[in-house]
Design an enzyme around this catalytic site. Structure first.
Site, mmCIF file in Angstrom:
data_model
loop_
_atom_site.group_PDB
_atom_site.id
_atom_site.type_symbol
_atom_site.label_atom_id
_atom_site.label_comp_id
_atom_site.label_asym_id
_atom_site.label_seq_id
_atom_site.Cartn_x
_atom_site.Cartn_y
_atom_site.Cartn_z
ATOM 1 C CB ALA A 85 -28.463 36.867 12.309
ATOM 2 C CB CYS A 86 -23.844 35.851 8.791
ATOM 3 S SG CYS A 86 -22.073 35.711 8.351
ATOM 4 N N GLY A 87 -22.695 38.710 9.257
ATOM 5 C CA GLY A 87 -21.958 39.771 8.235
ATOM 6 C C GLY A 87 -22.009 39.681 6.935
ATOM 7 C CB THR A 133 -26.703 37.670 6.037
ATOM 8 O OG1 THR A 133 -26.700 37.207 7.161
ATOM 9 C CG2 THR A 133 -28.156 37.703 5.511
#
Length: 159
Positions: free
Chosen positions: A34-36, A38
């Site tokens: 859930a990361c930019g 990803t």
């Protein structure tokens, strides 16, 4: 001690020695769903597919230490990676990559990376470490380094 003396947990909970990867070039990455960053999963999978037959193995280590961006269980993480990015490279159980509970692998990586490419820290998700077939750490890459930008270094190590 070498990197091959370290044991890790697979994403399905089995103990595995990194000695299983002796003779392989490794790209070790701390990951998050859930990361930019990803979408780096797509690039990592592409590198794996491109260089697997030449001896590259990408090893993904989910971590929830950065803004809670990997909250899922190991099963949820594996499902997410397979469904959204068709990940086939090995994934491992969630670990801490920094601090007093850092996994021994990450302590080893941070202390054995050559000084000219060592940051001394895992600054975010998707920090990458390139390890040659002898188990020597070649280089550390920042979280923002796109997987495709590592291809020439991988080719040089595989040559």
């Amino acid at each position: 001690m070498s990197i091959y003396d370290i044991e890790v947990q697979t994403i399905s909970g089995e103990t595995q020695s990194l000695s299983d990867y002796k003779g392989k070039t490794l790209l070790i990455v701390n990951t998050a769903s859930a990361c930019g960053l990803t979408p780096h999963y797509k690039g990592l999978q592409s590198l794996y597919e491109q260089y697997q037959e030449k001896g590259l193995v990408v090893l993904g280590f989910p971590c929830n230490q950065f803004a809670g961006q990997e909250p899922g269980t190991n099963e949820e993480i594996q499902s997410f990676c397979e469904l959204n990015y068709q990940v086939t490279f090995p994934l491992f159980a969630k670990v801490d990559v920094k601090g007093e509970n850092a996994h021994p692998l990450y302590t080893y990586l941070l202390t054995h990376t050559p000084e000219d490419s060592r940051t001394g820290d895992i600054e975010w998700n998707f920090v990458k470490f390139l390890v040659n077939a002898n188990g020597d750490i070649v280089k550390q890459y920042s979280a923002r380094t796109e997987p495709a930008d590592i291809a020439s270094d991988i080719e040089a190590v595989l040559a």
